[in-house]
Design a protein around this motif. Structure first.
Motif, short mmCIF file in Angstrom:
data_model
loop_
_atom_site.label_atom_id
_atom_site.label_comp_id
_atom_site.label_asym_id
_atom_site.label_seq_id
_atom_site.Cartn_x
_atom_site.Cartn_y
_atom_site.Cartn_z
N ARG A 238 1.45 -8.19 -3.38
CA ARG A 238 1.34 -7.57 -2.06
C ARG A 238 0.26 -8.17 -1.17
O ARG A 238 0.21 -7.85 0.02
CB ARG A 238 1.06 -6.07 -2.23
CG ARG A 238 2.12 -5.35 -3.04
CD ARG A 238 1.78 -3.89 -3.22
NE ARG A 238 0.57 -3.72 -4.03
CZ ARG A 238 -0.09 -2.58 -4.18
NH1 ARG A 238 0.33 -1.50 -3.56
NH2 ARG A 238 -1.17 -2.52 -4.94
N GLU B 157 -5.75 -10.16 2.83
CA GLU B 157 -4.72 -9.94 3.85
C GLU B 157 -3.61 -9.07 3.27
O GLU B 157 -3.15 -9.30 2.16
CB GLU B 157 -4.08 -11.28 4.24
CG GLU B 157 -4.55 -11.84 5.52
CD GLU B 157 -3.72 -13.05 5.95
OE1 GLU B 157 -2.52 -13.15 5.61
OE2 GLU B 157 -4.29 -13.91 6.62
N LEU B 158 -3.20 -8.09 4.05
CA LEU B 158 -2.08 -7.23 3.72
C LEU B 158 -1.12 -7.27 4.90
O LEU B 158 -1.50 -6.90 6.02
CB LEU B 158 -2.55 -5.79 3.47
CG LEU B 158 -1.48 -4.74 3.28
CD1 LEU B 158 -0.69 -4.99 2.00
CD2 LEU B 158 -2.11 -3.34 3.26
N GLN B 159 0.06 -7.78 4.68
CA GLN B 159 1.07 -7.88 5.74
C GLN B 159 0.50 -8.56 6.99
O GLN B 159 0.70 -8.11 8.11
CB GLN B 159 1.64 -6.50 6.06
CG GLN B 159 2.31 -5.86 4.86
CD GLN B 159 2.72 -4.42 5.10
OE1 GLN B 159 2.25 -3.76 6.03
NE2 GLN B 159 3.59 -3.91 4.24
N ARG C 44 -2.57 -8.81 8.06
CA ARG C 44 -3.80 -8.25 8.62
C ARG C 44 -4.90 -8.28 7.57
O ARG C 44 -4.68 -7.90 6.42
CB ARG C 44 -3.55 -6.80 9.06
CG ARG C 44 -4.74 -6.19 9.78
CD ARG C 44 -4.43 -4.75 10.20
NE ARG C 44 -5.36 -3.89 9.48
CZ ARG C 44 -5.07 -2.70 8.97
NH1 ARG C 44 -3.85 -2.21 9.05
NH2 ARG C 44 -5.98 -2.00 8.36
#
Length: 167
Positions: A9, A68-70, A72
């Motif tokens: 993820r 970073e997640l998606q 961001r």
């Protein structure tokens, strides 16, 4: 050399100046900074200086990543100064296992990339979530000390932990 760690993820990558706004959102948040070694950042200039230190840290002494997640940036994990592990996430993403996922990927990386005998951590004893996370990662307590950090006007204590290099 570009170093990147990708998990199911998350993407852990080196910091860059364009991360300023996302990191300011984390480092200015009172809940995120509750057990950090400094008070929440008051302005972007403070975060800019912190980010500059992260970007320009020598690779033989530092191995630090933004998380970073998606697309961001929601935090950071790594060793600003080897072998000291540090991590922080924006409270909006707490409780979803992201810190576990990031550290589970970072720890094997740092042992593979650096000749360190152990990783260490300094945690405020009131930060139960962090102590549980590090325990899950295999860190063990090596000591405690009182009044180790003056954060704003509050003295904070430390729990010292270590994780030995796997054999």
């Amino acid at each position: 050399m570009v170093v990147e760690i990708v998990t199911d993820r998350l993407r852990l990558r080196r910091a860059q100046p364009a991360d300023l706004d996302d990191l300011f959102a984390v480092l200015s948040h009172p809940s995120a900074m509750r057990f950090w070694s400094t008070p929440p950042h008051a302005d972007r200039d403070q975060t800019r200086a912190w980010l500059h230190g992260m970007v320009t840290a020598p690779p033989d002494a530092s191995d630090d990543f933004v998380i970073e997640l998606q697309g961001r940036v929601v935090g950071k994990a790594g060793c600003y100064r080897l072998p000291d592990v540090g991590y922080i996430l924006h409270p909006d993403v707490w409780g979803r296992g992201y810190a576990t996922e990031a550290l589970s990927a970072f720890i094997p990386h740092v042992f593979a990339a650096h000749a360190v005998d152990r990783l260490t951590a300094d945690v405020d004893p009131r930060n139960g979530a962090s102590l549980r996370l590090l325990g899950k990662m295999g860190f063990v307590e090596t000591g405690r000390a009182a009044n180790t950090w003056l954060v704003g006007e509050e003295w904070c204590d430390s729990v010292y932990l270590a994780l030995e290099r796997p054999v």
